[in-house]
Design a protein around this motif. Structure first.
Motif, PDB file in Angstrom:
ATOM      1  N   ALA A  28       0.490   5.682   0.243  1.00 54.61           N
ATOM      2  CA  ALA A  28      -0.384   6.833   0.506  1.00 54.61           C
ATOM      3  C   ALA A  28       0.291   8.101   0.016  1.00 54.61           C
ATOM      4  O   ALA A  28       1.507   8.274   0.179  1.00 54.61           O
ATOM      5  CB  ALA A  28      -0.682   6.942   1.999  1.00 54.61           C
ATOM      6  N   CYS A  60       0.064   2.561   6.118  1.00 52.49           N
ATOM      7  CA  CYS A  60       0.494   2.216   4.753  1.00 52.49           C
ATOM      8  C   CYS A  60       1.972   1.828   4.741  1.00 52.49           C
ATOM      9  O   CYS A  60       2.773   2.305   5.558  1.00 52.49           O
ATOM     10  CB  CYS A  60       0.271   3.394   3.810  1.00 52.49           C
ATOM     11  N   THR A  66      -2.671  -1.179  -3.109  1.00 56.01           N
ATOM     12  CA  THR A  66      -3.622  -0.144  -2.699  1.00 56.01           C
ATOM     13  C   THR A  66      -2.964   1.225  -2.755  1.00 56.01           C
ATOM     14  O   THR A  66      -1.869   1.426  -2.214  1.00 56.01           O
ATOM     15  CB  THR A  66      -4.129  -0.403  -1.269  1.00 56.01           C
ATOM     16  N   SER A 121       0.844  -1.198   0.000  1.00 56.66           N
ATOM     17  CA  SER A 121       0.000   0.000   0.000  1.00 56.66           C
ATOM     18  C   SER A 121       0.876   1.244   0.000  1.00 56.66           C
ATOM     19  O   SER A 121       1.963   1.252   0.590  1.00 56.66           O
ATOM     20  CB  SER A 121      -0.924   0.010   1.214  1.00 56.66           C
ATOM     21  N   LEU A 144      -8.119   4.673  -3.500  1.00 55.80           N
ATOM     22  CA  LEU A 144      -9.018   5.401  -2.606  1.00 55.80           C
ATOM     23  C   LEU A 144      -8.636   6.873  -2.634  1.00 55.80           C
ATOM     24  O   LEU A 144      -7.568   7.256  -2.149  1.00 55.80           O
ATOM     25  CB  LEU A 144      -8.913   4.855  -1.178  1.00 55.80           C
ATOM     26  N   ILE A 155      -3.681   5.145  -1.771  1.00 58.85           N
ATOM     27  CA  ILE A 155      -4.557   5.942  -0.916  1.00 58.85           C
ATOM     28  C   ILE A 155      -4.178   7.418  -1.009  1.00 58.85           C
ATOM     29  O   ILE A 155      -3.016   7.782  -0.826  1.00 58.85           O
ATOM     30  CB  ILE A 155      -4.473   5.480   0.548  1.00 58.85           C
ATOM     31  N   THR A 193      -6.035   6.715   8.133  1.00 65.86           N
ATOM     32  CA  THR A 193      -6.022   6.059   6.828  1.00 65.86           C
ATOM     33  C   THR A 193      -4.599   5.925   6.308  1.00 65.86           C
ATOM     34  O   THR A 193      -4.281   5.000   5.576  1.00 65.86           O
ATOM     35  CB  THR A 193      -6.859   6.875   5.814  1.00 65.86           C
TER      36      THR A 193
END
Length: 373
Positions: free
Chosen positions: A162, A333, A320, A160, A292, A322, A329
């Protein structure tokens, strides 16, 4: 129509009425002007003009005949007939001016449609694993106004990442480039090591899912909003998706009925419920890449806890991306990228960036002070 509550809340009804009246008055004035012109050049006027011109022809013919010119009655008939035809052609042209004007406007619109560039794509399909890499990527919406400048990052399969930064720093642009909505002018965007420009957009988009900040609800049932009427998605898969993102209460309040018809634009749903449906819509397709974009920005803390649990479950084995400002959130990550004015300033884990004592730490402290946890 959707803006009516906003207009009413701020008491702007009179302003809106005045605005519409102004537009309508202009339309009315032009319509009356057109009607008067049409009446002026109507067939009755043409008949009058024809009588007058025919009378002039007969008068001139009579004078010439009396002066000894050898003119026959046949010539008089031909002159009158030609006069009638010429006048009718002229009047037909005037009566069609309005249609010509409309046709010109339509032609202009058609030309603009033809000038729209088709989305560039190829037939080369790809079975995504989920590796994404940006190499010195530069992008600008307007020429000489760069939005991204030499952006570099790497997302490995199942990890992930971000992106954080101020509004307008270029975070959402990265998402648009990955999805192929725009093409980068500089550098390379690689999906599993292949340049995104060489791949079929439809092929890799089918293996990605996006949840945006502003959830969109279509007219139809809960099930239709999640499957988008894809018959390959079963009812069990829809239920599993809703449960994974914490939507049991949403269903219970509607008698566990997946065929429950939602109001227009989902006006009978809370923001959290709309977002839950959008999460389920994304997850039911089991995407290789999940994006997202501020997906938890408009929901309450309780709903966010439920969705964050779902996100943690869904992130497993899935790449993912983000884009967010809420710390809960971002913190978990694998990689966090700090962007400012289209440039990557810092990259690392949460702890690494805090220890760096740079821009991310400052951003983190500001968000903490604001309560965006």
């Amino acid at each position: 129509i959707k803006s009516l509550p906003v207009i009413q809340v701020y008491g702007n009804e009179d302003l809106m009425i005045e605005s519409f009246e102004k537009e309508n008055k202009e339309v009315e004035k032009n319509y009356i002007r057109r009607t008067l012109i049409n009446a002026l050049f109507s067939w009755s006027l043409m008949d009058f003009v024809m009588i007058v011109t025919n009378a002039i022809i007969i008068l001139v013919f009579t004078i010439l005949k009396l002066n000894g010119l050898g003119l026959s009655v046949g010539i008089l008939y031909i002159l009158i007939e030609y006069n009638k035809r010429i006048l009718r052609l002229f009047m037909n042209f005037l009566s069609e001016i309005n249609r010509y004007k409309t046709a010109l406007v339509s032609c202009d619109r058609i030309i603009k449609i033809f000038e729209i560039e088709e989305e560039k794509t190829t037939d080369r399909e790809i079975e995504l694993e989920g590796n994404i890499e940006f190499k010195n990527v530069g992008f600008e919406y307007k020429e000489n106004v760069p939005v991204l400048k030499d952006v570099n990052f790497k997302l490995e399969k199942g990890k992930s990442i971000a992106f954080v930064g101020a509004t307008g720093s270029g975070k959402s642009t990265i998402m648009n480039l990955i999805l192929g909505f725009y093409e980068n002018q500089k550098g390379e965007i690689l999906l599993d090591g292949q340049n995104i420009k060489t791949l079929s957009k439809a092929s890799y988009r089918k293996q990605m899912a996006v949840v945006l900040q502003d959830p969109y609800i279509f007219t139809g049932s809960i099930k239709d909003n999640i499957t988008l009427k894809d018959e390959n998605i079963t009812e069990k898969e829809v239920l599993d998706a809703i449960v994974k993102v914490g939507g049991e209460n949403l269903l219970q309040r509607r008698d566990n009925n997946l065929d429950f018809e939602l109001a227009i634009s989902g006006s009978d749903l809370s923001l959290g419920e709309k977002q839950i449906i959008c999460f389920a819509r994304a997850i039911v397709r089991n995407p290789k890449v999940l994006i997202l974009d501020e997906a938890t920005a408009n929901i309450d803390t309780e709903t966010e806890k439920i969705i964050n649990y779902g996100i943690d479950v869904l992130k497993q084995g899935r790449s993912t991306i983000i884009i967010a400002h809420r710390l809960s959130t971002v913190k978990n990550c694998d990689t966090i990228v700090m962007i400012e004015n289209g440039k990557v300033l810092e990259t690392g884990t949460h702890d690494e960036l805090i220890a760096l004592n740079g821009k991310y730490k400052t951003w983190y402290e500001i968000q903490s002070a604001k309560g965006d946890k």
